[in-house]
Design a protein around this motif. Structure first.
Motif, PDB file in Angstrom:
ATOM      1  N   HIS A 132       0.711  -0.932   0.080  1.00 49.94           N
ATOM      2  CA  HIS A 132      -0.530  -0.169   0.035  1.00 49.94           C
ATOM      3  C   HIS A 132       0.803   1.320   0.095  1.00 49.94           C
ATOM      4  O   HIS A 132       0.655   2.499  -0.857  1.00 49.94           O
TER       5      HIS A 132
ATOM      6  N   HIS B  13       1.152   4.165  -3.015  1.00 45.65           N
ATOM      7  CA  HIS B  13       1.142   6.197  -2.779  1.00 45.65           C
ATOM      8  C   HIS B  13       3.023   6.284  -2.912  1.00 45.65           C
ATOM      9  O   HIS B  13       2.608   7.508  -3.509  1.00 45.65           O
TER      10      HIS B  13
ATOM     11  N   HIS C 126      -4.405   3.419  -7.998  1.00 45.92           N
ATOM     12  CA  HIS C 126      -4.765   3.377  -6.650  1.00 45.92           C
ATOM     13  C   HIS C 126      -5.809   4.562  -6.300  1.00 45.92           C
ATOM     14  O   HIS C 126      -6.307   5.201  -5.485  1.00 45.92           O
TER      15      HIS C 126
ATOM     16  N   HIS D 297      -9.338   6.150  -4.413  1.00 44.73           N
ATOM     17  CA  HIS D 297      -8.513   7.673  -3.307  1.00 44.73           C
ATOM     18  C   HIS D 297      -9.915   8.211  -4.432  1.00 44.73           C
ATOM     19  O   HIS D 297      -9.948   9.775  -3.827  1.00 44.73           O
TER      20      HIS D 297
ATOM     21  N   HIS E  13      -6.430   8.298   6.195  1.00 45.97           N
ATOM     22  CA  HIS E  13      -6.148   7.868   4.587  1.00 45.97           C
ATOM     23  C   HIS E  13      -6.299   8.338   3.472  1.00 45.97           C
ATOM     24  O   HIS E  13      -5.726   9.105   2.705  1.00 45.97           O
TER      25      HIS E  13
HETATM   26 ZN   LIG Z   1      -4.653   4.580   0.241  1.00 49.27          ZN
END
Ligand SMILES: [Zn+2]
Ligand SMILES: [Zn+2]
Length: 300
Positions: free
Chosen positions: A132, A136, A145, A149, A226
């Motif tokens: 993860h 990012h 990803h 988001h 997050h």
């Molecule tokens: Zn994330």
């Protein structure tokens, strides 16, 4: 040819399995557990919502419901299960060509079942925390990803909104570390069910004070940060990367909860021009798009 047959077998095997699951309800049935866990958190959101002014059927609820089904079942059915059998088969052949027949470095097959389940859970959660973080940090992976988001109103179903390539990235990077552990069991149902439940919980519009357990388990009050649209200078690539456990973020200094995050703005800079539909989102990162200045240059 061998790989092609492996692919076909994997595909047929999964299609048969899925059909069998739908037509034979039983207590270890993923199809019905996904439904049950989803309905449980949906009921909590309706009865005791954390953000009271968020619509009950929030923005993208149905899109995310479709993602849930697609990512949990259909994607596997369509390609991934079959393709991953091919990858494993090819990978083992490659190792064998170097004279390596067995990757197992730690043999735990004689341990009690609970200890094996716990080991799988712990190792996998730590590997996933690292994957993860990569999603990012590596620009090409961040583009995939971004789908996760792009959620602007948070709810349980957002858990499984993610680009199909994430399945490929996670499963490929998980494979090697897990293959070095020799398990004596191959039934990890309870671990999958537990991580599914905590994942739904993290994304739900629900407040639960965990007390000191918040240092161990991820939760909605932590995971909302997050998804914060604007990141602080001390965490330019994001924070709170834990999937099931929050422990890793506290241990390695990536935990960030500056205040009550109930009304924090979600997304990422440029989310307004991100594709809104399923197809556009799942092609994102694979094809060059003609959207100019879409993130303002600062990817979280
Ligand atoms: Zn994330
Ligand atoms: Zn999330």
């Amino acid at each position: 040819m061998k790989y092609w047959y492996t692919f076909l077998d994997g595909y047929r095997g999964y299609a048969n399995y899925l059909w069998h699951e739908v037509t034979h309800p039983h207590w270890r049935n993923y199809v019905y557990w996904l439904l049950a866990v989803s309905l449980f958190f949906f009921a909590l959101e309706l009865l005791r919502p954390w953000r009271r002014d968020q619509p009950r059927l929030r923005k993208d609820f149905w899109l995310d419901a479709f993602y849930m089904f697609f990512n949990f079942f259909l994607f596997s059915l369509l390609i991934y299960n079959a393709a991953s059998d091919v990858v494993v088969s090819a990978f083992n052949d490659l190792l064998a060509s170097f004279g390596v027949r067995n990757l197992v470095a730690l043999e735990i097959g004689s341990w009690p079942v609970w200890a094996q389940l716990f080991t799988l859970f712990l190792v996998r959660d730590f590997v996933q925390w690292n994957v993860h973080r990569l999603l990012h940090r590596v620009p090409a992976l961040w583009e995939f990803h971004k789908v996760h988001h792009s959620v602007e109103q948070m709810g349980f179903a957002a858990h499984l909104r993610y680009h199909w390539m994430e399945n490929v990235v996670y499963r490929s990077l998980e494979y090697l570390p897990l293959a070095t552990i020799g398990f004596g069991i191959d039934d990890f149902f309870i671990v999958h069910l537990f991580t599914l439940t905590v994942g739904h919980f993290n994304h739900s519009n629900f407040k639960l004070e965990l007390g000191p357990l918040k240092y161990l388990f991820n939760n909605p009050q932590m995971h909302i940060w997050h998804h914060a649209k604007h990141l602080p200078p001390e965490h330019p690539h994001g924070a709170n990367f834990g999937l099931t456990l929050s422990l890793w973020d506290y241990l390695f200094g990536s935990a960030w909860m500056p205040k009550d995050g109930r009304d924090v703005e979600l997304g990422f800079p440029g989310v307004e021009s991100f594709p809104h539909g399923f197809v556009g989102q799942n092609l994102h990162g694979l094809v060059r798009e003609t959207a100019p200045q879409d993130d303002g240059g600062d990817s979280p």
